[in-house]
Design a protein around this motif. Structure first.
Motif, PDB file in Angstrom:
ATOM      1  N   HIS A   1      -0.550  -7.619  -3.356  1.00 35.81           N
ATOM      2  CA  HIS A   1       0.381  -7.351  -2.096  1.00 35.81           C
ATOM      3  C   HIS A   1       1.178  -8.681  -1.760  1.00 35.81           C
ATOM      4  O   HIS A   1       2.258  -8.447  -0.981  1.00 35.81           O
ATOM      5  CB  HIS A   1      -0.341  -6.799  -1.111  1.00 35.81           C
ATOM      6  CG  HIS A   1      -1.161  -5.526  -1.308  1.00 35.81           C
ATOM      7  ND1 HIS A   1      -0.605  -4.272  -1.693  1.00 35.81           N
ATOM      8  CD2 HIS A   1      -2.475  -5.214  -1.190  1.00 35.81           C
ATOM      9  CE1 HIS A   1      -1.524  -3.615  -1.951  1.00 35.81           C
ATOM     10  NE2 HIS A   1      -2.305  -3.761  -1.536  1.00 35.81           N
TER      11      HIS A   1
ATOM     12  N   ALA B   1       0.616 -10.740   0.150  1.00 40.36           N
ATOM     13  CA  ALA B   1       0.603 -10.585   1.576  1.00 40.36           C
ATOM     14  C   ALA B   1      -0.545 -11.466   2.188  1.00 40.36           C
ATOM     15  O   ALA B   1      -0.746 -11.908   3.405  1.00 40.36           O
ATOM     16  CB  ALA B   1       0.511  -9.358   2.181  1.00 40.36           C
ATOM     17  N   GLY B   2      -1.583 -11.743   1.403  1.00 45.60           N
ATOM     18  CA  GLY B   2      -2.850 -12.632   1.923  1.00 45.60           C
ATOM     19  C   GLY B   2      -3.241 -13.755   0.800  1.00 45.60           C
ATOM     20  O   GLY B   2      -2.787 -14.910   1.108  1.00 45.60           O
TER      21      GLY B   2
ATOM     22  N   GLU C   1       3.743  -5.839  -0.189  1.00 47.04           N
ATOM     23  CA  GLU C   1       3.694  -5.286   1.208  1.00 47.04           C
ATOM     24  C   GLU C   1       5.157  -5.681   1.796  1.00 47.04           C
ATOM     25  O   GLU C   1       5.981  -6.414   1.257  1.00 47.04           O
ATOM     26  CB  GLU C   1       2.758  -5.805   1.961  1.00 47.04           C
ATOM     27  CG  GLU C   1       1.248  -5.252   1.419  1.00 47.04           C
ATOM     28  CD  GLU C   1       0.783  -3.974   2.036  1.00 47.04           C
ATOM     29  OE1 GLU C   1       1.856  -3.318   2.737  1.00 47.04           O
ATOM     30  OE2 GLU C   1      -0.216  -3.386   1.816  1.00 47.04           O
TER      31      GLU C   1
ATOM     32  N   ASN D   1       0.229 -10.476   6.091  1.00 43.85           N
ATOM     33  CA  ASN D   1      -1.030 -10.081   6.636  1.00 43.85           C
ATOM     34  C   ASN D   1      -1.014 -11.128   7.799  1.00 43.85           C
ATOM     35  O   ASN D   1      -1.319 -12.238   7.655  1.00 43.85           O
ATOM     36  CB  ASN D   1      -2.083 -10.218   5.804  1.00 43.85           C
ATOM     37  CG  ASN D   1      -3.451  -9.716   6.456  1.00 43.85           C
ATOM     38  OD1 ASN D   1      -3.683  -9.742   7.514  1.00 43.85           O
ATOM     39  ND2 ASN D   1      -4.417  -9.500   5.860  1.00 43.85           N
TER      40      ASN D   1
ATOM     41  N   ASP E   1     -10.057  -9.439  -1.207  1.00 40.61           N
ATOM     42  CA  ASP E   1      -8.822  -9.255  -0.579  1.00 40.61           C
ATOM     43  C   ASP E   1      -8.804  -9.245   1.045  1.00 40.61           C
ATOM     44  O   ASP E   1      -9.482  -8.669   1.540  1.00 40.61           O
ATOM     45  CB  ASP E   1      -8.229  -7.824  -0.848  1.00 40.61           C
ATOM     46  CG  ASP E   1      -6.564  -7.551  -0.639  1.00 40.61           C
ATOM     47  OD1 ASP E   1      -6.294  -8.348   0.496  1.00 40.61           O
ATOM     48  OD2 ASP E   1      -6.243  -6.645  -1.314  1.00 40.61           O
TER      49      ASP E   1
ATOM     50  N   ALA F   1      -6.805  -7.837   3.023  1.00 42.47           N
ATOM     51  CA  ALA F   1      -6.057  -6.944   3.648  1.00 42.47           C
ATOM     52  C   ALA F   1      -7.069  -6.083   4.740  1.00 42.47           C
ATOM     53  O   ALA F   1      -8.185  -5.661   4.274  1.00 42.47           O
ATOM     54  CB  ALA F   1      -5.500  -5.965   2.621  1.00 42.47           C
TER      55      ALA F   1
END
Length: 220
Positions: free
Chosen positions: A97, A99-100, A127, A131, A188, A190
């Motif tokens: 993603h 995002a992290g 994403e 995050n 992950d 998320a």
């Protein structure tokens, strides 16, 4: 033909978006005009815009994202084609993603390497935003990653990298001969609370420091 393509591409945009993209094209032409022509620069800008248009919740921010991503892609292409030779190692962090994990890794790498190396990140299914728990975890280390944004990868970005670090993108991760690949097996973050993201963050820092040592970059 280029003008016709641009008109068709812009017909669904607001006036403000069109003006912002025209300004972005001027900026990129100033930076890369000695290397790439107008058609190439606008193609990269337009395709970069398309990468975000279908999922962004802030349409007015799209031209800026497109300009930033197009700039990164053109920088990568210049490296691939031998137009840019500064001798700095290039590392690409990839996850699902963007995002992290890959954003935290990028944050540590940029913070520790400074201008000694180049690092980028990307995701197979980006994403809409980074995050918040990853942002908070990095802030605890004095590293602000809010200036970054989830984005995909493109062929020229992967081809420009000396080292590609993968984190959970599986078969979606691109493979190019001659590039060094390394997989980091990490959870992950998320959906995890901050207290559970901290161990992932700390593991990433250790791995990034080891990577810097391997590529001959002294951590600051």
């Amino acid at each position: 033909m280029a003008d016709t393509t641009r008109t068709i591409w812009q017909q669904d945009l607001s006036v403000d978006q069109q003006l912002a993209l025209n300004t972005a094209a001027v900026h990129l032409a100033d930076e890369f005009g000695g290397i790439y022509g107008r058609e190439t620069i606008e193609r990269f800008l337009h395709t970069s815009y398309d990468q975000f248009a279908g999922r962004s919740t802030v349409p007015n921010f799209l031209p800026l994202l497109a300009e930033r991503f197009a700039r990164q892609r053109l920088q990568a292409l210049a490296r691939v084609e031998g137009h840019h030779r500064d001798g700095k190692p290039v590392v690409l962090f990839l996850c699902t993603h963007n995002a992290g994990r890959s954003q935290m890794a990028l944050g540590f790498f940029t913070h520790l390497a400074g201008d000694q190396a180049v690092a980028w990140s990307g995701g197979s299914e980006p994403e809409d935003a980074i995050n918040p728990a990853a942002v908070a975890a990095m802030a605890e280390r004095g590293i602000d990653i809010t200036g970054e944004y989830p984005k995909p990868w493109t062929d020229e970005i992967v081809r420009a990298a000396d080292v590609v670090i993968t984190m959970g993108c599986g078969d979606a991760c691109p493979i190019f001969p001659g590039t060094r690949y390394e997989n980091w097996d990490l959870d992950d973050p998320a959906g995890l609370a901050l207290e559970h993201v901290r161990p992932i963050r700390d593991d990433l820092e250790r791995r990034v420091r080891h990577l810097l040592d391997q590529i001959g970059v002294t951590a600051r």
